[in-house]
Write a protein that holds these residues in place. Structure first.
Motif, PDB file in Angstrom:
ATOM      1  N   LYS A 128       0.940  -1.184  -0.057  1.00 40.40           N
ATOM      2  CA  LYS A 128       0.085   0.210   0.226  1.00 40.40           C
ATOM      3  C   LYS A 128       0.774   1.260  -0.198  1.00 40.40           C
ATOM      4  O   LYS A 128       0.560   2.359  -0.762  1.00 40.40           O
ATOM      5  CB  LYS A 128      -0.823  -0.266   1.267  1.00 40.40           C
ATOM      6  N   PHE A 129       1.924   1.410   0.769  1.00 43.54           N
ATOM      7  CA  PHE A 129       2.984   2.254   0.664  1.00 43.54           C
ATOM      8  C   PHE A 129       3.563   2.674  -0.628  1.00 43.54           C
ATOM      9  O   PHE A 129       3.692   3.885  -1.084  1.00 43.54           O
ATOM     10  CB  PHE A 129       3.997   2.071   1.830  1.00 43.54           C
TER      11      PHE A 129
ATOM     12  N   LEU B 102       3.998   5.820  -5.481  1.00 44.88           N
ATOM     13  CA  LEU B 102       3.896   5.532  -7.079  1.00 44.88           C
ATOM     14  C   LEU B 102       2.767   6.321  -7.716  1.00 44.88           C
ATOM     15  O   LEU B 102       2.903   6.860  -8.765  1.00 44.88           O
ATOM     16  CB  LEU B 102       4.467   4.259  -7.784  1.00 44.88           C
ATOM     17  N   LYS B 103       1.584   5.879  -7.269  1.00 46.92           N
ATOM     18  CA  LYS B 103       0.365   6.361  -7.850  1.00 46.92           C
ATOM     19  C   LYS B 103      -0.404   7.517  -7.332  1.00 46.92           C
ATOM     20  O   LYS B 103      -1.354   7.733  -7.834  1.00 46.92           O
ATOM     21  CB  LYS B 103      -0.571   5.024  -7.922  1.00 46.92           C
ATOM     22  N   HIS B 104      -0.202   7.757  -5.975  1.00 50.02           N
ATOM     23  CA  HIS B 104      -0.486   8.771  -5.384  1.00 50.02           C
ATOM     24  C   HIS B 104      -2.187   8.520  -5.312  1.00 50.02           C
ATOM     25  O   HIS B 104      -2.990   9.227  -5.189  1.00 50.02           O
ATOM     26  CB  HIS B 104      -0.329  10.098  -5.815  1.00 50.02           C
ATOM     27  N   ASP B 105      -2.598   7.237  -4.695  1.00 46.72           N
ATOM     28  CA  ASP B 105      -3.879   6.680  -4.783  1.00 46.72           C
ATOM     29  C   ASP B 105      -4.688   6.950  -3.530  1.00 46.72           C
ATOM     30  O   ASP B 105      -5.554   6.684  -3.464  1.00 46.72           O
ATOM     31  CB  ASP B 105      -3.859   5.468  -5.221  1.00 46.72           C
TER      32      ASP B 105
ATOM     33  N   SER C  14       2.564  -9.034  16.661  1.00 46.39           N
ATOM     34  CA  SER C  14       3.728  -9.811  15.958  1.00 46.39           C
ATOM     35  C   SER C  14       3.754  -9.185  14.521  1.00 46.39           C
ATOM     36  O   SER C  14       4.891  -9.140  13.937  1.00 46.39           O
ATOM     37  CB  SER C  14       3.099 -11.292  15.587  1.00 46.39           C
ATOM     38  N   GLN C  15       2.821  -8.337  14.192  1.00 42.74           N
ATOM     39  CA  GLN C  15       3.075  -7.530  12.954  1.00 42.74           C
ATOM     40  C   GLN C  15       2.512  -6.134  12.982  1.00 42.74           C
ATOM     41  O   GLN C  15       1.746  -5.730  13.776  1.00 42.74           O
ATOM     42  CB  GLN C  15       2.300  -8.250  11.861  1.00 42.74           C
ATOM     43  N   ILE C  16       3.086  -5.177  12.024  1.00 39.27           N
ATOM     44  CA  ILE C  16       2.588  -3.906  11.779  1.00 39.27           C
ATOM     45  C   ILE C  16       1.738  -4.112  10.854  1.00 39.27           C
ATOM     46  O   ILE C  16       2.172  -4.733   9.546  1.00 39.27           O
ATOM     47  CB  ILE C  16       3.602  -3.133  11.642  1.00 39.27           C
ATOM     48  N   VAL C  17       0.474  -3.523  10.944  1.00 39.81           N
ATOM     49  CA  VAL C  17      -0.740  -3.840   9.949  1.00 39.81           C
ATOM     50  C   VAL C  17      -1.286  -2.481   9.804  1.00 39.81           C
ATOM     51  O   VAL C  17      -1.066  -1.374  10.298  1.00 39.81           O
ATOM     52  CB  VAL C  17      -1.680  -4.930  10.346  1.00 39.81           C
ATOM     53  N   ILE C  18      -2.250  -2.350   8.503  1.00 40.73           N
ATOM     54  CA  ILE C  18      -2.820  -1.083   8.440  1.00 40.73           C
ATOM     55  C   ILE C  18      -4.016  -1.033   9.045  1.00 40.73           C
ATOM     56  O   ILE C  18      -4.723  -1.678   9.316  1.00 40.73           O
ATOM     57  CB  ILE C  18      -3.237  -1.200   6.660  1.00 40.73           C
TER      58      ILE C  18
END
Length: 130
Positions: free
Chosen positions: A32-33, A38-41, A54-58
Protein backbone atom coordinates in the motif's frame (compact mmCIF):
# COMPACT_ATOMS: atom_id res chain seq x y z
CA UNK A 1 40.12 6.04 12.58
CA UNK A 2 43.10 5.16 14.68
CA UNK A 3 45.77 3.00 13.13
CA UNK A 4 44.61 -0.62 13.01
CA UNK A 5 41.02 0.31 13.94
CA UNK A 6 38.31 -1.16 11.71
CA UNK A 7 35.37 0.98 10.53
CA UNK A 8 31.95 0.12 11.92
CA UNK A 9 29.69 -1.88 9.64
CA UNK A 10 27.27 0.21 7.68
CA UNK A 11 24.06 -1.27 6.32
CA UNK A 12 22.32 0.31 3.37
CA UNK A 13 18.91 -0.63 2.02
CA UNK A 14 16.51 -3.01 3.73
CA UNK A 15 17.55 -4.46 7.01
CA UNK A 16 15.84 -7.36 8.69
CA UNK A 17 12.05 -7.10 8.80
CA UNK A 18 12.06 -7.77 12.53
CA UNK A 19 13.93 -5.34 14.70
CA UNK A 20 14.75 -5.92 18.35
CA UNK A 21 11.07 -6.21 19.29
CA UNK A 22 10.43 -9.11 16.90
CA UNK A 23 7.56 -7.20 15.25
CA UNK A 24 7.53 -7.53 11.44
CA UNK A 25 5.95 -5.34 8.79
CA UNK A 26 3.15 -7.03 6.83
CA UNK A 27 3.39 -7.27 3.05
CA UNK A 28 0.11 -5.31 2.78
CA UNK A 29 1.76 -2.33 4.50
CA UNK A 30 4.65 -2.33 2.07
CA UNK A 31 2.42 -2.79 -0.99
CA UNK A 32 0.00 0.00 0.00
CA UNK A 33 2.91 2.36 0.72
CA UNK A 34 4.45 1.64 -2.68
CA UNK A 35 1.07 2.29 -4.35
CA UNK A 36 0.82 5.57 -2.47
CA UNK A 37 4.36 6.56 -3.44
CA UNK A 38 4.02 5.70 -7.12
CA UNK A 39 0.33 6.22 -7.88
CA UNK A 40 -0.65 8.78 -5.21
CA UNK A 41 -3.87 6.78 -4.81
CA UNK A 42 -4.53 7.77 -1.19
CA UNK A 43 -3.81 10.75 1.08
CA UNK A 44 -2.54 8.88 4.13
CA UNK A 45 -1.99 5.48 5.71
CA UNK A 46 -2.12 4.83 9.45
CA UNK A 47 -0.39 1.72 10.78
CA UNK A 48 -0.70 -0.09 14.09
CA UNK A 49 0.80 -3.13 15.76
CA UNK A 50 -1.57 -6.11 15.56
CA UNK A 51 -3.38 -7.31 18.67
CA UNK A 52 -1.07 -10.33 18.94
CA UNK A 53 1.92 -7.93 18.75
CA UNK A 54 3.56 -9.85 15.93
CA UNK A 55 3.07 -7.55 12.90
CA UNK A 56 2.61 -3.98 11.85
CA UNK A 57 -0.64 -3.77 9.91
CA UNK A 58 -2.74 -1.12 8.20
CA UNK A 59 -5.19 0.57 10.56
CA UNK A 60 -6.73 3.07 8.15
CA UNK A 61 -6.29 4.47 4.65
CA UNK A 62 -7.40 8.00 3.85
CA UNK A 63 -9.17 8.72 0.58
CA UNK A 64 -7.29 10.79 -1.98
CA UNK A 65 -9.48 13.83 -1.22
CA UNK A 66 -8.78 13.68 2.55
CA UNK A 67 -6.77 16.44 4.19
CA UNK A 68 -4.17 16.90 6.91
CA UNK A 69 -6.80 17.74 9.53
CA UNK A 70 -8.51 14.37 8.95
CA UNK A 71 -5.17 12.56 9.15
CA UNK A 72 -4.33 14.31 12.41
CA UNK A 73 -7.75 13.55 13.89
CA UNK A 74 -7.46 9.84 13.03
CA UNK A 75 -3.84 9.54 14.17
CA UNK A 76 -4.04 11.36 17.50
CA UNK A 77 -5.76 8.95 19.84
CA UNK A 78 -4.86 7.30 23.10
CA UNK A 79 -2.90 4.53 21.38
CA UNK A 80 0.47 4.85 19.67
CA UNK A 81 0.42 4.74 15.86
CA UNK A 82 2.59 5.26 12.79
CA UNK A 83 1.40 7.27 9.82
CA UNK A 84 2.49 8.33 6.35
CA UNK A 85 0.87 11.31 4.66
CA UNK A 86 1.22 12.62 1.12
CA UNK A 87 1.79 16.26 2.06
CA UNK A 88 1.34 18.96 -0.59
CA UNK A 89 2.78 22.46 -0.21
CA UNK A 90 4.16 25.39 -2.18
CA UNK A 91 7.74 26.61 -2.00
CA UNK A 92 8.52 30.27 -1.32
CA UNK A 93 8.81 30.85 -5.06
CA UNK A 94 5.37 29.31 -5.73
CA UNK A 95 6.34 25.87 -7.03
CA UNK A 96 4.00 23.04 -5.96
CA UNK A 97 5.75 20.24 -4.06
CA UNK A 98 4.70 17.06 -2.34
CA UNK A 99 6.53 14.86 0.13
CA UNK A 100 5.69 11.64 1.92
CA UNK A 101 6.04 12.31 5.63
CA UNK A 102 6.47 9.57 8.23
CA UNK A 103 4.90 10.29 11.64
CA UNK A 104 5.29 8.33 14.87
CA UNK A 105 2.62 9.24 17.42
CA UNK A 106 2.74 8.12 21.05
CA UNK A 107 0.14 9.55 23.40
CA UNK A 108 1.01 10.44 26.98
CA UNK A 109 -1.97 8.25 27.94
CA UNK A 110 -0.59 5.13 26.25
CA UNK A 111 0.84 2.43 28.47
CA UNK A 112 4.59 2.13 28.97
CA UNK A 113 4.73 -1.32 27.32
CA UNK A 114 2.87 -0.01 24.27
CA UNK A 115 5.15 3.02 23.98
CA UNK A 116 8.25 0.84 24.22
CA UNK A 117 6.93 -1.64 21.65
CA UNK A 118 6.10 1.10 19.15
CA UNK A 119 9.39 2.95 19.73
CA UNK A 120 11.37 -0.26 19.34
CA UNK A 121 9.54 -1.23 16.16
CA UNK A 122 9.76 2.18 14.45
CA UNK A 123 12.94 1.31 12.58
CA UNK A 124 11.30 -1.79 11.11
CA UNK A 125 8.61 0.42 9.57
CA UNK A 126 11.04 3.07 8.34
CA UNK A 127 13.39 0.51 6.78
CA UNK A 128 10.60 -1.27 4.92
CA UNK A 129 8.84 1.86 3.69
CA UNK A 130 11.46 3.28 1.37
Amino acid sequence: LAQGEQPASVVFGNRSDAMSTGVTVSDDCIQKFNDMKLKHDCKYIIYKISDDKSQIVIDEVGAKDSNYATFKEKLLGTEARYGVIDFHYETDDGRPQDKLLFVFWSSDDAGVKSKMLYAGSKDAVKCNLQ
